[in-house]
Enzyme design. Structure first.
Site, mmCIF file in Angstrom:
data_model
loop_
_atom_site.group_PDB
_atom_site.id
_atom_site.type_symbol
_atom_site.label_atom_id
_atom_site.label_comp_id
_atom_site.label_asym_id
_atom_site.label_seq_id
_atom_site.Cartn_x
_atom_site.Cartn_y
_atom_site.Cartn_z
ATOM 1 N N GLU A 1 -7.992 -6.844 -12.267
ATOM 2 C CA GLU A 1 -7.839 -5.649 -13.233
ATOM 3 C C GLU A 1 -8.651 -6.211 -14.477
ATOM 4 O OE1 GLU A 1 -4.046 -4.185 -13.581
ATOM 5 O OE2 GLU A 1 -4.315 -3.019 -11.773
ATOM 6 N N ASP B 1 -2.473 3.961 -2.111
ATOM 7 C CA ASP B 1 -1.151 4.895 -1.932
ATOM 8 C C ASP B 1 -1.544 6.352 -2.525
ATOM 9 O OD1 ASP B 1 -0.895 4.433 -4.712
ATOM 10 O OD2 ASP B 1 0.906 3.417 -4.381
ATOM 11 N N HIS C 1 -5.289 3.376 -6.001
ATOM 12 C CA HIS C 1 -4.069 4.126 -6.037
ATOM 13 C C HIS C 1 -4.563 5.551 -6.395
ATOM 14 C CE1 HIS C 1 -1.351 0.811 -6.152
ATOM 15 N NE2 HIS C 1 -2.319 -0.099 -7.027
ATOM 16 N N ASN D 1 -10.426 -7.896 -7.836
ATOM 17 C CA ASN D 1 -9.729 -6.832 -7.422
ATOM 18 C C ASN D 1 -9.495 -5.803 -8.743
ATOM 19 O OD1 ASN D 1 -7.975 -5.442 -5.409
ATOM 20 N ND2 ASN D 1 -6.360 -5.948 -6.759
ATOM 21 N N GLU E 1 -5.013 -1.662 -2.307
ATOM 22 C CA GLU E 1 -3.675 -1.269 -2.719
ATOM 23 C C GLU E 1 -3.297 0.446 -2.450
ATOM 24 O OE1 GLU E 1 -2.549 -2.516 -6.913
ATOM 25 O OE2 GLU E 1 -3.467 -4.373 -6.391
#
Ligand code: XIL
Length: 377
Positions: A168, A288, A255, A215, A286
């Site tokens: 990030e 979801d 996400h 990432n 990641e």
């Protein structure tokens, strides 16, 4: 070729016919129906048939307490990533100490079960230990950073599939951001943008075998912020490549939200192509899908979440540079979103492929269907 490989190859030619049938049928529902009747195969196997890897984040506490979770991870996952156990806060009780106990437990669990391991994360603005602020300054920052990476990546050298080296780094939405869209993180404040180069070079020296990943979040949607994030990420990747900094892949957190955040397949597809053209691999790291804006009706919610998985993954997997997909957890029983994005009505959130009893949900079918339809890598 092992017996298992042969079995998989046999299934592959069968699957080609099945895929042709699926394409001949027009609705996704029919593909799902096929998946349910014939395709009991776990996600790790369906991904592996296409040269892809599927897995999830795992949490030490849950994994050690809950044998049903452990069994589900073993069944479904070809790769795991410790959710918090390799972050600084967990790994660094003090400036001169490392504690690998929980990370080593997860490595051991993975090895025993023929599961790959990825590391998360060597550099992040969050999850820094309390001593960081009072101990690390512009005089010692570079040495502290190098020492952390040399020791942590060195400890797992040869055992990691990949490492999220920097997490990030881009934050164009931050009030405090830099003109290039970089986040003004503690590391940026101490070392400037070169902290990223230092980190990747130290990681490559400590573990020459691991795929080294940048990432990043907020890359998926067709919003102004995500567009700025994509542009800044591409700029950073180009700069790193130009200076021969050893970055091998982009991690796209994924996400996914449905709250006014539109997903445009074309926009995302173009971004993936731009990244691939830099000679980089891509991992969905990641994934979801939050369900906070839907009615309580579980069937409806599960279906909408599944549709989002289907739409996103069918787009992402069109790009051959995408080598793997990890969801941020496997079962709704253990998802960070229970705490970070709870529903107003207090109903339990359902963002993952398995429900709270480890049963496969429509989201699982959607992921399975996306792997089944993906081309071979
Ligand atoms: C989250 C974990 O899931 C939580 O348990 C923890 O409290 C905070 O961090 N992006 C990342 C992950 O890169 O490390 C974050 O994980 C989720 C967002």
């Amino acid at each position: 070729m092992t017996e298992k490989d042969e079995a998989i190859m046999g299934r592959r030619s069968f699957l080609k016919h099945a895929a042709a049938l699926a394409i001949a049928s027009t609705s996704f529902g029919q593909i799902c129906a096929w998946g349910q009747t014939n395709g009991d195969a776990p996600l790790r196997e369906r991904a592996a048939r296409k040269g892809l890897i599927y897995g999830s984040a795992v949490n030490y506490g849950a994994l050690t307490r809950d044998t049903k979770l452990a069994a589900s991870v073993v069944r479904e996952c070809g790769i795991v990533v410790p959710e918090n156990e390799l972050k600084w806060e967990a790994l660094r009780p003090s400036l001169d100490k490392f504690d690998f106990t929980q990370g080593d437990f997860i490595l051991d669990f993975a090895k025993k079960n023929n599961i790959l391991l990825r590391g998360h994360t060597l550099v992040w603005h969050q999850a820094l230990p309390k001593w960081f602020e009072t101990t690390v300054n512009s005089q010692n920052a570079e040495q502290v950073l190098r020492n952390h990476i040399t020791t942590a990546a060195g400890h797992y050298a040869g055992k990691m599939h990949s490492w999220d080296v920097v997490n990030e780094a881009i934050a164009p939405w931050d009030k405090d951001k830099q003109s290039d869209g970089m986040r003004n993180s503690p590391w940026y404040k101490l070392l400037g943008p070169k902290y990223i180069d230092i980190a990747f070079k130290a990681a490559a020296a400590a573990d020459p075998k691991a795929i080294l990943v940048l990432n990043q979040d907020h890359l998926e949607h067709d919003t102004k912020i995500d567009a700025q994030s994509r542009a800044a990420t591409l700029r950073l990747l180009k700069r790193l490549k130009a200076s021969a900094t050893p970055v091998h892949a982009l991690g796209i957190e994924s996400h996914l939200s449905m709250d006014g955040e539109i997903f445009s397949p074309g926009v995302f597809r173009t971004f993936l192509k731009d990244v691939a053209e830099l000679g980089l691999k891509i991992m969905i790291t990641e994934l979801d899908v939050t369900d906070i804006m839907f009615s309580q009706n579980i069937n409806k919610r599960d279906k909408l979440v599944a549709n989002k998985y289907e739409e996103f993954l069918s787009t992402a997997l069109q790009e051959k540079a995408v080598i793997g997909v990890l969801t941020w957890g496997l079962s709704d029983k253990y998802t960070w979103l229970s705490k970070y994005m709870p529903r107003d009505d207090k109903a339990a959130v359902r963002p993952l492929p398995l429900d709270e009893n480890f049963n496969r949900k429509p989201a699982w079918n959607a992921i399975a269907g996306a792997f089944d339809k993906a081309e071979n890598r």
